[in-house]
Motif scaffolding. Structure first.
Motif, short mmCIF file in Angstrom:
data_model
loop_
_atom_site.label_atom_id
_atom_site.label_comp_id
_atom_site.label_asym_id
_atom_site.label_seq_id
_atom_site.Cartn_x
_atom_site.Cartn_y
_atom_site.Cartn_z
N ALA A 109 -9.65 9.09 2.69
CA ALA A 109 -8.25 9.50 2.84
C ALA A 109 -7.31 8.50 2.17
CB ALA A 109 -7.91 9.62 4.32
N ASN A 110 -6.25 9.07 1.55
CA ASN A 110 -5.19 8.25 0.96
C ASN A 110 -5.72 7.24 -0.06
OD1 ASN A 110 -3.29 9.52 2.78
ND2 ASN A 110 -4.14 8.19 4.38
N THR A 111 -6.69 7.70 -0.84
CA THR A 111 -7.34 6.84 -1.83
C THR A 111 -7.24 7.48 -3.21
OG1 THR A 111 -8.87 6.02 -0.16
CG2 THR A 111 -9.52 5.72 -2.45
N ASP A 112 -6.97 6.65 -4.24
CA ASP A 112 -6.88 7.13 -5.61
C ASP A 112 -8.27 7.12 -6.26
OD1 ASP A 112 -4.14 7.36 -5.35
OD2 ASP A 112 -3.73 5.39 -6.22
N TYR A 113 -8.57 8.21 -6.97
CA TYR A 113 -9.83 8.31 -7.72
C TYR A 113 -9.51 8.69 -9.16
CZ TYR A 113 -12.30 8.20 -3.27
OH TYR A 113 -12.79 7.82 -2.05
N GLU A 114 -10.09 7.94 -10.08
CA GLU A 114 -9.96 8.26 -11.50
C GLU A 114 -11.04 9.26 -11.88
OE1 GLU A 114 -11.28 5.81 -15.21
OE2 GLU A 114 -9.26 5.12 -14.65
N ILE A 115 -10.64 10.33 -12.52
CA ILE A 115 -11.58 11.33 -13.02
C ILE A 115 -11.84 11.04 -14.49
CG2 ILE A 115 -12.10 13.79 -13.26
CD1 ILE A 115 -11.61 12.89 -10.38
#
Length: 206
Positions: free
Chosen positions: A153-159
């Motif tokens: 939750a509330n975490t940034d992920y780079e695609i």
């Protein structure tokens, strides 16, 4: 005939997840029994709660992540139509992120008066999030490519993306998604990605 289906949900490992049980019955159903099956070492500590008019239920653990369930109403009660009759809950214990199928088998639904019509059972799914994110591809109703990312939750992920995984793949940063409190986020693939004939995607926490 009657149908019984199990809902789906997303959960962080070491947390409790509850899946709703939904029945659709044309004749009052007063007793329901079935087995639940899941992959081993992912879900445990199963328990069940009931909604009126069901008055009690039992769930007994069997071998290999299998549970035996009985649910009852009063003999003069029963459920007609479409209702959520209870929830089956588990503690997620998986040490890795996983898509976890949860199947219903050996369904017997007894109606008021003792008749036992044919019934169909539909399982559900638990998405367990440990440390690794999960990606899932899909199509919208108008056939556009969809990408769903499951993560903390509330975490940034780079695609990142690649068009060829042969040899040493070249991963190119694409875009960043923030996973909300629901633990998942779904989107159309942006721009030219929606038409790429071959596309490989991965997610990494930023």
């Amino acid at each position: 005939s009657s149908d019984l289906s199990l809902g789906s949900s997303v959960v962080r490992t070491q947390q409790v997840v509850c899946l709703p049980l939904e029945i659709v019955s044309s004749i009052p159903a007063v007793w329901v029994s079935f087995t639940i099956q899941a992959p081993t070492n992912i879900l445990n500590n199963a328990y069940i709660s009931v909604n009126p008019p069901f008055t009690n239920a039992s769930i007994v653990a069997g071998p290999n992540s299998q549970w035996f369930v009985n649910m009852q109403t009063s003999p003069s009660g029963g459920v007609t139509g479409d209702q959520i009759i209870g929830d089956v809950c588990f503690t997620a214990v998986s040490t890795h992120s996983a898509f976890v199928p949860v199947t219903l088998n050996n369904l017997v639904i007894t109606n008021q008066g003792g008749s036992v019509p044919g019934g169909t059972a539909f399982g559900g799914r638990v998405v367990v999030i440990a440390d690794q994110p999960l990606l899932e591809a899909g199509l919208s109703t108008n056939k556009h490519r969809l990408l769903t990312i499951y993560g903390k939750a509330n975490t940034d992920y780079e695609i990142d993306y690649s068009t060829n995984l042969s040899g040493t793949p070249s991963w190119i940063p694409g875009w960043t998604n923030t996973v909300p409190a629901s633990l998942w986020y779904s989107q159309y693939l942006p721009g030219s990605f929606s038409n790429a004939p071959v596309l490989f995607l991965r997610a990494k926490q930023r």
